[in-house]
Design an enzyme around this catalytic site. Structure first.
Site, PDB file in Angstrom:
ATOM      1  N   ASN A   1     -12.337  -1.095  -4.987  1.00 48.99           N
ATOM      2  CA  ASN A   1     -12.228  -1.348  -6.388  1.00 48.99           C
ATOM      3  C   ASN A   1     -13.394  -2.150  -7.118  1.00 48.99           C
ATOM      4  O   ASN A   1     -13.647  -3.305  -6.761  1.00 48.99           O
ATOM      5  CB  ASN A   1     -11.039  -2.160  -6.602  1.00 48.99           C
ATOM      6  CG  ASN A   1     -10.648  -2.638  -7.977  1.00 48.99           C
ATOM      7  OD1 ASN A   1     -11.427  -2.365  -8.830  1.00 48.99           O
ATOM      8  ND2 ASN A   1      -9.887  -3.553  -8.223  1.00 48.99           N
TER       9      ASN A   1
ATOM     10  N   CYS B   1      -6.510  -5.474  -7.752  1.00 44.21           N
ATOM     11  CA  CYS B   1      -6.131  -4.984  -6.290  1.00 44.21           C
ATOM     12  C   CYS B   1      -5.612  -6.358  -5.427  1.00 44.21           C
ATOM     13  O   CYS B   1      -4.918  -6.094  -4.475  1.00 44.21           O
ATOM     14  CB  CYS B   1      -7.526  -4.543  -5.703  1.00 44.21           C
ATOM     15  SG  CYS B   1      -9.052  -5.614  -5.772  1.00 44.21           S
ATOM     16  N   HIS B   2      -5.850  -7.499  -5.849  1.00 43.30           N
ATOM     17  CA  HIS B   2      -5.278  -8.651  -5.125  1.00 43.30           C
ATOM     18  C   HIS B   2      -3.711  -8.633  -5.244  1.00 43.30           C
ATOM     19  O   HIS B   2      -2.916  -9.421  -4.406  1.00 43.30           O
ATOM     20  CB  HIS B   2      -5.849 -10.137  -5.623  1.00 43.30           C
ATOM     21  CG  HIS B   2      -5.266 -10.057  -7.176  1.00 43.30           C
ATOM     22  ND1 HIS B   2      -5.949  -9.553  -8.120  1.00 43.30           N
ATOM     23  CD2 HIS B   2      -4.145 -11.015  -7.674  1.00 43.30           C
ATOM     24  CE1 HIS B   2      -5.375 -10.100  -9.313  1.00 43.30           C
ATOM     25  NE2 HIS B   2      -4.332 -10.710  -9.118  1.00 43.30           N
TER      26      HIS B   2
ATOM     27  N   TYR C   1       0.771  -1.041   0.024  1.00 45.76           N
ATOM     28  CA  TYR C   1      -0.060  -0.118   0.173  1.00 45.76           C
ATOM     29  C   TYR C   1       0.883   1.275   0.075  1.00 45.76           C
ATOM     30  O   TYR C   1       0.542   2.364  -0.711  1.00 45.76           O
ATOM     31  CB  TYR C   1      -0.800   0.005   1.279  1.00 45.76           C
ATOM     32  CG  TYR C   1      -1.915  -1.197   1.162  1.00 45.76           C
ATOM     33  CD1 TYR C   1      -3.116  -0.840   0.428  1.00 45.76           C
ATOM     34  CD2 TYR C   1      -1.608  -2.333   1.726  1.00 45.76           C
ATOM     35  CE1 TYR C   1      -3.967  -2.110   0.298  1.00 45.76           C
ATOM     36  CE2 TYR C   1      -2.614  -3.361   1.647  1.00 45.76           C
ATOM     37  CZ  TYR C   1      -3.841  -3.238   1.115  1.00 45.76           C
ATOM     38  OH  TYR C   1      -4.695  -4.251   0.997  1.00 45.76           O
TER      39      TYR C   1
ATOM     40  N   GLU D   1      -1.055 -16.622  -9.861  1.00 43.99           N
ATOM     41  CA  GLU D   1      -0.001 -15.765 -10.970  1.00 43.99           C
ATOM     42  C   GLU D   1       1.541 -16.081 -10.637  1.00 43.99           C
ATOM     43  O   GLU D   1       2.321 -16.161 -11.716  1.00 43.99           O
ATOM     44  CB  GLU D   1      -0.346 -14.418 -10.676  1.00 43.99           C
ATOM     45  CG  GLU D   1      -1.679 -13.992 -10.874  1.00 43.99           C
ATOM     46  CD  GLU D   1      -2.000 -12.507 -10.701  1.00 43.99           C
ATOM     47  OE1 GLU D   1      -1.072 -11.838 -10.202  1.00 43.99           O
ATOM     48  OE2 GLU D   1      -2.939 -12.025 -10.982  1.00 43.99           O
TER      49      GLU D   1
END
Length: 162
Positions: free
Chosen positions: A119, A127-128, A96, A154
């Site tokens: 979001n 946002c993850h 953040y 990912e």
């Protein structure tokens, strides 16, 4: 405005669109998910079909790059935060604080966190990929377990690992 509902490996999602833009993508039960009864159910609307196809493609290829016309109803500050998120490649994360720094607002970490939490286009605007300064998983409107699973997918992707 229209909505559709579709399945993903992590649960049911809703897509919301007008005639020209995707306005939102939400997991069922997600915090800040609007009441779908305010929209017309139209699963064959072209944008909703495109969103469904692209989300499903993402789940088979976590490095897939989305190409959807987006128009989330957010403030200008939220829009700037979401734009930073869109620049984070699959398999990478930012804190953040790093997002606040990229905005040139290093003292705005709480405002950044609030914008990220709201979001309206989950996964497409990733946002993850935002984590705590210490590397821990922090807040995710769709649940920390989904966040963990998205990040694992990912990181395990061949292109992201390369």
């Amino acid at each position: 405005m229209y909505y559709s509902e579709f399945s993903t490996p992590l649960g049911t999602m809703y897509a919301v669109a007008d005639s020209q833009h995707i306005l939102g993508l939400y997991y069922q039960g997600q915090k800040y998910c609007p009441d779908m009864s305010q929209y017309q159910y139209e699963p064959e609307q072209w944008l909703l079909e495109a969103a469904t196809r692209q989300i499903q493609r993402y789940f088979s290829d976590p490095c897939f790059e989305f190409d959807l016309p987006l128009n989330p109803n957010v403030t200008s500050f939220q829009k700037s935060v979401l734009e930073v998120l869109r620049q984070i490649p699959a398999g990478e994360t930012l804190s953040y604080q790093q997002v606040a720094n990229r905005l040139g607002k290093p003292t705005a970490t709480r405002a950044v966190a609030s914008a990220i939490a709201k979001n309206p286009v989950i996964i497409v605007i990733p946002c993850h990929r935002i984590i705590g300064q210490d590397g821990s998983l922090r807040g995710f409107a769709a649940g920390l377990e989904r966040k963990r699973q998205l990040l694992v997918r990912e990181k395990g992707s061949s292109r992201a690992a390369a």
